[in-house]
Motif scaffolding. Structure first.
Motif, PDB file in Angstrom:
ATOM      1  N   LEU A 204      49.996  33.132  34.106  1.00 17.31           N
ATOM      2  CA  LEU A 204      48.405  33.186  34.192  1.00 17.31           C
ATOM      3  C   LEU A 204      47.605  32.678  32.954  1.00 17.31           C
ATOM      4  O   LEU A 204      46.441  32.189  33.108  1.00 17.31           O
ATOM      5  CB  LEU A 204      47.990  34.754  34.630  1.00 17.31           C
ATOM      6  N   SER A 205      48.152  32.867  31.679  1.00 17.87           N
ATOM      7  CA  SER A 205      47.568  32.352  30.458  1.00 17.87           C
ATOM      8  C   SER A 205      47.244  30.796  30.491  1.00 17.87           C
ATOM      9  O   SER A 205      46.559  30.422  29.772  1.00 17.87           O
ATOM     10  CB  SER A 205      48.263  33.080  29.302  1.00 17.87           C
ATOM     11  N   SER A 206      48.320  30.260  31.211  1.00 18.10           N
ATOM     12  CA  SER A 206      48.409  28.610  31.066  1.00 18.10           C
ATOM     13  C   SER A 206      47.759  28.061  32.132  1.00 18.10           C
ATOM     14  O   SER A 206      47.498  26.862  32.262  1.00 18.10           O
ATOM     15  CB  SER A 206      49.771  28.214  31.109  1.00 18.10           C
ATOM     16  N   GLY A 220      42.937  36.289  36.872  1.00 21.50           N
ATOM     17  CA  GLY A 220      43.789  37.314  37.003  1.00 21.50           C
ATOM     18  C   GLY A 220      44.460  37.847  35.947  1.00 21.50           C
ATOM     19  O   GLY A 220      45.035  38.829  36.039  1.00 21.50           O
ATOM     20  N   LEU A 221      44.158  37.051  34.592  1.00 19.90           N
ATOM     21  CA  LEU A 221      45.148  37.550  33.589  1.00 19.90           C
ATOM     22  C   LEU A 221      44.508  38.910  32.895  1.00 19.90           C
ATOM     23  O   LEU A 221      45.335  39.591  32.908  1.00 19.90           O
ATOM     24  CB  LEU A 221      44.898  36.259  32.539  1.00 19.90           C
ATOM     25  N   PHE A 222      43.332  38.965  32.716  1.00 21.17           N
ATOM     26  CA  PHE A 222      42.925  40.020  32.069  1.00 21.17           C
ATOM     27  C   PHE A 222      42.773  41.362  32.869  1.00 21.17           C
ATOM     28  O   PHE A 222      43.323  42.546  32.400  1.00 21.17           O
ATOM     29  CB  PHE A 222      41.619  39.705  31.484  1.00 21.17           C
ATOM     30  N   PRO A 223      42.517  41.148  34.253  1.00 21.78           N
ATOM     31  CA  PRO A 223      42.979  42.364  35.186  1.00 21.78           C
ATOM     32  C   PRO A 223      44.203  43.065  34.933  1.00 21.78           C
ATOM     33  O   PRO A 223      44.394  44.092  35.085  1.00 21.78           O
ATOM     34  CB  PRO A 223      42.365  41.993  36.444  1.00 21.78           C
ATOM     35  N   PHE A 224      45.015  41.783  35.107  1.00 22.76           N
ATOM     36  CA  PHE A 224      46.500  42.380  34.912  1.00 22.76           C
ATOM     37  C   PHE A 224      46.869  43.025  33.816  1.00 22.76           C
ATOM     38  O   PHE A 224      47.873  43.918  33.813  1.00 22.76           O
ATOM     39  CB  PHE A 224      47.471  41.108  35.217  1.00 22.76           C
ATOM     40  N   LEU A 225      46.501  42.450  32.439  1.00 25.14           N
ATOM     41  CA  LEU A 225      46.513  43.045  31.335  1.00 25.14           C
ATOM     42  C   LEU A 225      46.117  44.360  31.235  1.00 25.14           C
ATOM     43  O   LEU A 225      46.733  45.368  30.574  1.00 25.14           O
ATOM     44  CB  LEU A 225      46.229  42.175  30.086  1.00 25.14           C
ATOM     45  N   LEU A 226      44.972  44.475  31.962  1.00 25.01           N
ATOM     46  CA  LEU A 226      44.255  45.891  31.947  1.00 25.01           C
ATOM     47  C   LEU A 226      45.051  47.076  32.655  1.00 25.01           C
ATOM     48  O   LEU A 226      45.350  47.898  32.353  1.00 25.01           O
ATOM     49  CB  LEU A 226      42.958  45.770  32.246  1.00 25.01           C
ATOM     50  N   TRP A 227      45.813  46.582  33.643  1.00 27.84           N
ATOM     51  CA  TRP A 227      46.661  47.479  34.569  1.00 27.84           C
ATOM     52  C   TRP A 227      47.773  47.562  33.502  1.00 27.84           C
ATOM     53  O   TRP A 227      48.263  48.873  33.687  1.00 27.84           O
ATOM     54  CB  TRP A 227      46.929  46.713  35.554  1.00 27.84           C
ATOM     55  N   MET A 228      48.420  46.792  32.925  1.00 23.62           N
ATOM     56  CA  MET A 228      49.452  47.008  32.162  1.00 23.62           C
ATOM     57  C   MET A 228      49.252  48.081  31.014  1.00 23.62           C
ATOM     58  O   MET A 228      50.053  48.765  30.603  1.00 23.62           O
ATOM     59  CB  MET A 228      50.237  45.627  31.441  1.00 23.62           C
TER      60      MET A 228
END
Length: 331
Positions: A204-206, A220-228
């Motif tokens: 996602l970051s790339s 979708g990267l930062f929402p996924f990081l927030l969930w993690m």
């Protein structure tokens, strides 16, 4: 002197985060012991980098691994992204999570012979190793100039979030009086979960490098990081014997689907609000301080900040509403 300051920038954010978790956990292990695990984590980062280099050379003798990574010419963007995902899953995620797991297991087994380790202690060991790994990775990126200090500082907790599932499984297994076979299997499943999450975040970051519509994957990267990050906090509560924070509490299927939708919506809003502030900081970082006070730039900063703040506050409001609904149901 420059290398020394780069080393400070690489190590200080992970050390500060380690101190934050150290003071949050009652009956934490001695700080010097955590620093020992931090250093072991940095060494495991060097080992992982070496193994990835050896892996690429060895596999390329058998398969055309460099071509598999690219997977097709660059014009075929979906296939190229698939090649990146394959490399992240098979090589990067598995090797890095494996090195971190070994860096926690071996010294923990040694300490276990002499001390009775609490679940929170083993979990803190995992966080310390992950942050040491982060410090080593920060140094590599900063030394070679492939990432900015801001980028690496924002990514400080990411490796700890990757390792949280198997750290939790290891904590439960090591601190248990009756070690069952299913607990060992849970550690492997949790490690596999970490590998997949690791690979997904890197993909996602790339994604922003690719043309539309693949570029939208980066949102979708930062929402996924927030969930993690939320998952890390929940697991930290569990190893301390605290009840998990409930957001989905209603018994009827319709209400539960509604609450799950609100959770996803809050993650999207909150994650991309953080993403927006991160992009704003990245845009402004090359500017000189005098330029920041130009009328056009001030208005740009003010408007972007308010927009992202609005989405962040809206996400926080949804979170507070879900927590209030759970408390009202159970108390």
């Amino acid at each position: 002197m420059v290398d020394f300051f780069l080393m400070l920038w690489a190590a200080i954010p992970p050390l500060l985060l380690l101190g934050y978790y150290y003071y949050r956990v009652p009956f934490a292990p001695p700080l010097l012991r955590l620093l020992m695990f931090f250093i072991i984590g940095a060494i495991s980062g060097i080992l992982a980098l070496s193994l990835e280099w050896i892996f690429e050379i060895a596999v390329n003798w058998v398969l055309d691994w460099y071509q598999i990574k690219r997977c097709l010419p660059p014009s075929r963007c979906a296939s190229t992204l698939f090649g990146v995902a394959l490399r992240q899953l098979v090589e990067v995620g598995s090797i890095e999570e494996g090195c971190k797991l070994a860096a926690v297991v071996f010294p923990t087994c040694y300490l276990q012979r002499r001390y009775r380790l609490l679940p929170s202690t083993v979990f803190l060991f995992t966080i310390a190793v992950a942050l040491g790994f982060t410090a080593e990775e920060n140094w590599i990126y900063l030394y070679h100039g492939t990432a900015s200090i801001l980028d690496r500082t924002i990514g400080t907790p990411v490796h700890a979030m990757f390792s949280a599932p198997w750290g939790y499984g290891l904590a439960i297994y090591i601190s248990s009086n009756t070690r069952l076979n299913r607990d060992r299997k849970f550690i492997f499943r949790a490690w596999l979960n970490s590998v997949i999450c690791h690979a997904l975040v890197n993909v996602l970051s790339s994604a922003w490098r690719y043309p539309l519509p693949l570029r939208f994957l980066s949102y979708g990267l930062f929402p996924f990081l927030l969930w993690m990050f939320w998952r890390l906090e929940q697991l930290l509560r569990k190893v301390q014997g605290k009840p998990a924070i409930l957001l989905i509490s209603d018994g009827t299927p319709q209400r539960r689907y509604w609450q799950r939708s609100l959770v996803v919506f809050a993650l999207v809003l909150g994650g991309n609000a953080i993403f927006g502030l991160f992009l704003l900081a990245r845009i402004l970082s090359p500017l000189s301080p005098s330029k920041l006070f130009d009328a056009d730039i001030l208005w740009f900063i003010f408007s972007r900040f308010l927009l992202n703040l609005f989405f962040g506050v809206l996400a926080w409001g949804i979170y507070r509403y879900l927590r209030h609904s759970a408390r009202r149901r159970y108390f």
